[in-house]
Design a protein around this motif. Structure first.
Motif, PDB file in Angstrom:
ATOM      1  N   GLY A 170      32.888  37.134  58.580  1.00 55.48           N
ATOM      2  CA  GLY A 170      32.127  36.045  59.170  1.00 55.48           C
ATOM      3  C   GLY A 170      32.467  34.756  58.442  1.00 55.48           C
ATOM      4  N   ARG A 171      31.438  34.041  58.016  1.00 50.96           N
ATOM      5  CA  ARG A 171      31.674  32.775  57.305  1.00 50.96           C
ATOM      6  C   ARG A 171      31.699  32.958  55.794  1.00 50.96           C
ATOM      7  NH1 ARG A 171      26.635  30.375  55.757  1.00 50.96           N
ATOM      8  NH2 ARG A 171      24.890  31.598  56.527  1.00 50.96           N
ATOM      9  N   HIS A 172      31.620  34.199  55.331  1.00 47.27           N
ATOM     10  CA  HIS A 172      31.574  34.481  53.897  1.00 47.27           C
ATOM     11  C   HIS A 172      32.860  35.154  53.434  1.00 47.27           C
ATOM     12  CE1 HIS A 172      27.397  33.343  53.621  1.00 47.27           C
ATOM     13  NE2 HIS A 172      27.167  34.062  54.715  1.00 47.27           N
ATOM     14  N   ILE A 173      33.157  34.996  52.147  1.00 50.61           N
ATOM     15  CA  ILE A 173      34.345  35.628  51.561  1.00 50.61           C
ATOM     16  C   ILE A 173      33.909  36.372  50.303  1.00 50.61           C
ATOM     17  CG2 ILE A 173      36.655  35.293  50.609  1.00 50.61           C
ATOM     18  CD1 ILE A 173      36.843  32.717  52.244  1.00 50.61           C
ATOM     19  N   PRO A 174      33.608  37.673  50.438  1.00 46.70           N
ATOM     20  CA  PRO A 174      33.278  38.449  49.239  1.00 46.70           C
ATOM     21  C   PRO A 174      34.529  38.652  48.395  1.00 46.70           C
ATOM     22  CG  PRO A 174      33.263  39.842  51.187  1.00 46.70           C
ATOM     23  CD  PRO A 174      33.532  38.444  51.657  1.00 46.70           C
ATOM     24  N   ASP A 175      34.339  39.027  47.138  1.00 44.50           N
ATOM     25  CA  ASP A 175      35.498  39.267  46.269  1.00 44.50           C
ATOM     26  C   ASP A 175      36.386  40.373  46.827  1.00 44.50           C
ATOM     27  OD1 ASP A 175      34.962  37.305  44.223  1.00 44.50           O
ATOM     28  OD2 ASP A 175      33.282  38.563  43.622  1.00 44.50           O
ATOM     29  N   PHE A 176      35.756  41.460  47.276  1.00 43.47           N
ATOM     30  CA  PHE A 176      36.479  42.574  47.887  1.00 43.47           C
ATOM     31  C   PHE A 176      35.641  43.110  49.034  1.00 43.47           C
ATOM     32  CE2 PHE A 176      37.318  42.526  43.335  1.00 43.47           C
ATOM     33  CZ  PHE A 176      38.693  42.384  43.305  1.00 43.47           C
ATOM     34  N   VAL A 177      36.312  43.634  50.059  1.00 39.76           N
ATOM     35  CA  VAL A 177      35.570  44.202  51.181  1.00 39.76           C
ATOM     36  C   VAL A 177      36.325  45.405  51.742  1.00 39.76           C
ATOM     37  CG1 VAL A 177      36.632  42.678  52.919  1.00 39.76           C
ATOM     38  CG2 VAL A 177      34.387  43.686  53.354  1.00 39.76           C
ATOM     39  N   SER A 178      35.556  46.410  52.144  1.00 39.67           N
ATOM     40  CA  SER A 178      36.097  47.556  52.866  1.00 39.67           C
ATOM     41  C   SER A 178      35.455  47.543  54.242  1.00 39.67           C
ATOM     42  CB  SER A 178      35.763  48.872  52.153  1.00 39.67           C
ATOM     43  OG  SER A 178      36.107  49.970  52.994  1.00 39.67           O
ATOM     44  N   PHE A 179      36.242  47.243  55.260  1.00 39.16           N
ATOM     45  CA  PHE A 179      35.704  47.234  56.607  1.00 39.16           C
ATOM     46  C   PHE A 179      35.358  48.639  57.098  1.00 39.16           C
ATOM     47  CE2 PHE A 179      38.005  43.147  56.464  1.00 39.16           C
ATOM     48  CZ  PHE A 179      36.933  42.310  56.754  1.00 39.16           C
ATOM     49  N   PRO A 180      36.203  49.646  56.820  1.00 39.41           N
ATOM     50  CA  PRO A 180      35.857  51.000  57.290  1.00 39.41           C
ATOM     51  C   PRO A 180      34.549  51.525  56.677  1.00 39.41           C
ATOM     52  CG  PRO A 180      38.161  50.927  56.606  1.00 39.41           C
ATOM     53  CD  PRO A 180      37.541  49.621  56.213  1.00 39.41           C
ATOM     54  N   HIS A 181      34.295  51.201  55.410  1.00 37.24           N
ATOM     55  CA  HIS A 181      33.095  51.701  54.729  1.00 37.24           C
ATOM     56  C   HIS A 181      31.942  50.692  54.771  1.00 37.24           C
ATOM     57  CE1 HIS A 181      34.942  55.326  53.182  1.00 37.24           C
ATOM     58  NE2 HIS A 181      36.009  54.599  52.911  1.00 37.24           N
ATOM     59  N   ARG A 182      32.229  49.488  55.252  1.00 39.03           N
ATOM     60  CA  ARG A 182      31.232  48.406  55.317  1.00 39.03           C
ATOM     61  C   ARG A 182      30.586  48.173  53.951  1.00 39.03           C
ATOM     62  NH1 ARG A 182      31.031  46.450  60.193  1.00 39.03           N
ATOM     63  NH2 ARG A 182      29.054  45.346  60.046  1.00 39.03           N
ATOM     64  N   ILE A 183      31.480  48.019  52.964  1.00 38.69           N
ATOM     65  CA  ILE A 183      31.062  47.741  51.586  1.00 38.69           C
ATOM     66  C   ILE A 183      31.707  46.430  51.140  1.00 38.69           C
ATOM     67  CG2 ILE A 183      31.239  48.476  49.170  1.00 38.69           C
ATOM     68  CD1 ILE A 183      31.269  51.365  50.163  1.00 38.69           C
ATOM     69  N   ALA A 184      30.899  45.567  50.567  1.00 38.25           N
ATOM     70  CA  ALA A 184      31.401  44.333  49.951  1.00 38.25           C
ATOM     71  C   ALA A 184      31.123  44.415  48.461  1.00 38.25           C
ATOM     72  CB  ALA A 184      30.714  43.116  50.550  1.00 38.25           C
ATOM     73  N   ILE A 185      32.092  43.991  47.671  1.00 37.50           N
ATOM     74  CA  ILE A 185      31.943  43.966  46.216  1.00 37.50           C
ATOM     75  C   ILE A 185      31.902  42.510  45.776  1.00 37.50           C
ATOM     76  CG2 ILE A 185      32.958  44.575  43.996  1.00 37.50           C
ATOM     77  CD1 ILE A 185      34.414  46.869  45.433  1.00 37.50           C
ATOM     78  N   GLU A 186      30.877  42.197  44.998  1.00 34.16           N
ATOM     79  CA  GLU A 186      30.734  40.858  44.435  1.00 34.16           C
ATOM     80  C   GLU A 186      30.765  40.973  42.915  1.00 34.16           C
ATOM     81  OE1 GLU A 186      30.534  37.958  45.842  1.00 34.16           O
ATOM     82  OE2 GLU A 186      30.109  38.432  47.938  1.00 34.16           O
ATOM     83  N   LEU A 187      31.669  40.248  42.282  1.00 34.31           N
ATOM     84  CA  LEU A 187      31.711  40.194  40.826  1.00 34.31           C
ATOM     85  C   LEU A 187      30.746  39.124  40.336  1.00 34.31           C
ATOM     86  CD1 LEU A 187      35.492  40.548  40.022  1.00 34.31           C
ATOM     87  CD2 LEU A 187      33.685  42.200  39.609  1.00 34.31           C
ATOM     88  N   VAL A 188      29.971  39.471  39.336  1.00 40.05           N
ATOM     89  CA  VAL A 188      29.003  38.543  38.749  1.00 40.05           C
ATOM     90  C   VAL A 188      29.552  38.118  37.396  1.00 40.05           C
ATOM     91  CG1 VAL A 188      26.632  38.247  37.980  1.00 40.05           C
ATOM     92  CG2 VAL A 188      27.129  39.740  39.942  1.00 40.05           C
ATOM     93  N   ASN A 189      29.860  36.841  37.301  1.00 44.58           N
ATOM     94  CA  ASN A 189      30.445  36.312  36.069  1.00 44.58           C
ATOM     95  C   ASN A 189      29.363  35.909  35.078  1.00 44.58           C
ATOM     96  OD1 ASN A 189      33.313  36.414  36.721  1.00 44.58           O
ATOM     97  ND2 ASN A 189      32.763  34.991  38.338  1.00 44.58           N
ATOM     98  N   PRO A 190      29.655  36.066  33.787  1.00 47.47           N
ATOM     99  CA  PRO A 190      28.659  35.695  32.780  1.00 47.47           C
ATOM    100  C   PRO A 190      28.379  34.196  32.825  1.00 47.47           C
ATOM    101  CG  PRO A 190      30.775  36.156  31.740  1.00 47.47           C
ATOM    102  CD  PRO A 190      30.909  36.510  33.196  1.00 47.47           C
ATOM    103  N   GLY A 191      27.135  33.862  32.639  1.00 47.02           N
ATOM    104  CA  GLY A 191      26.751  32.472  32.555  1.00 47.02           C
ATOM    105  C   GLY A 191      26.851  31.683  33.846  1.00 47.02           C
ATOM    106  N   GLU A 192      26.857  32.373  34.984  1.00 45.21           N
ATOM    107  CA  GLU A 192      26.941  31.621  36.232  1.00 45.21           C
ATOM    108  C   GLU A 192      25.646  30.847  36.463  1.00 45.21           C
ATOM    109  OE1 GLU A 192      25.629  34.860  39.622  1.00 45.21           O
ATOM    110  OE2 GLU A 192      27.743  34.603  39.217  1.00 45.21           O
TER     111      GLU A 192
END
Length: 98
Positions: free
Chosen positions: A27-49
């Motif tokens: 859609g309008r978002h860009i996750p760090d990683f995505v699996s369309f078949p599994h419908r999983i998005a991975i977001e990395l959380v950086n220290p001190g954000e």
């Protein structure tokens, strides 16, 4: 760099072979990683954000979850400290969708 380490693992580990894309629009978002078949998005959380980044990530998570994606937030420090533990957690999430 946690993103690079995680990407290398996702492309080399048979459990995830070909299942994830990096920095791909959903859609309008860009996750760090995505699996369309599994419908999983991975977001990395950086220290001190900052609050703005955390709020943006929360908004993205809500949008993705409203569209039946599961979002796995992984702290960058956890990737660098124990990558295998994070991969096991991701594999477990993928098994739930199988």
């Amino acid at each position: 760099d946690a993103e690079r380490l995680l990407w290398q693992a996702l492309t080399r580990d048979r459990r995830f072979a070909g299942g994830f894309k990096r920095q791909t629009p959903v859609g309008r978002h860009i996750p760090d990683f995505v699996s369309f078949p599994h419908r999983i998005a991975i977001e990395l959380v950086n220290p001190g954000e900052g609050e703005a980044i955390a709020a943006d990530r929360a908004s993205r998570r809500a949008w993705l979850e409203a569209r039946d994606y599961r979002v796995l937030e992984i702290r960058a420090a956890d990737v660098e400290r124990d990558l295998e533990a994070e991969l096991v957690r991701l594999a477990g999430m993928m098994e739930q969708s199988a």
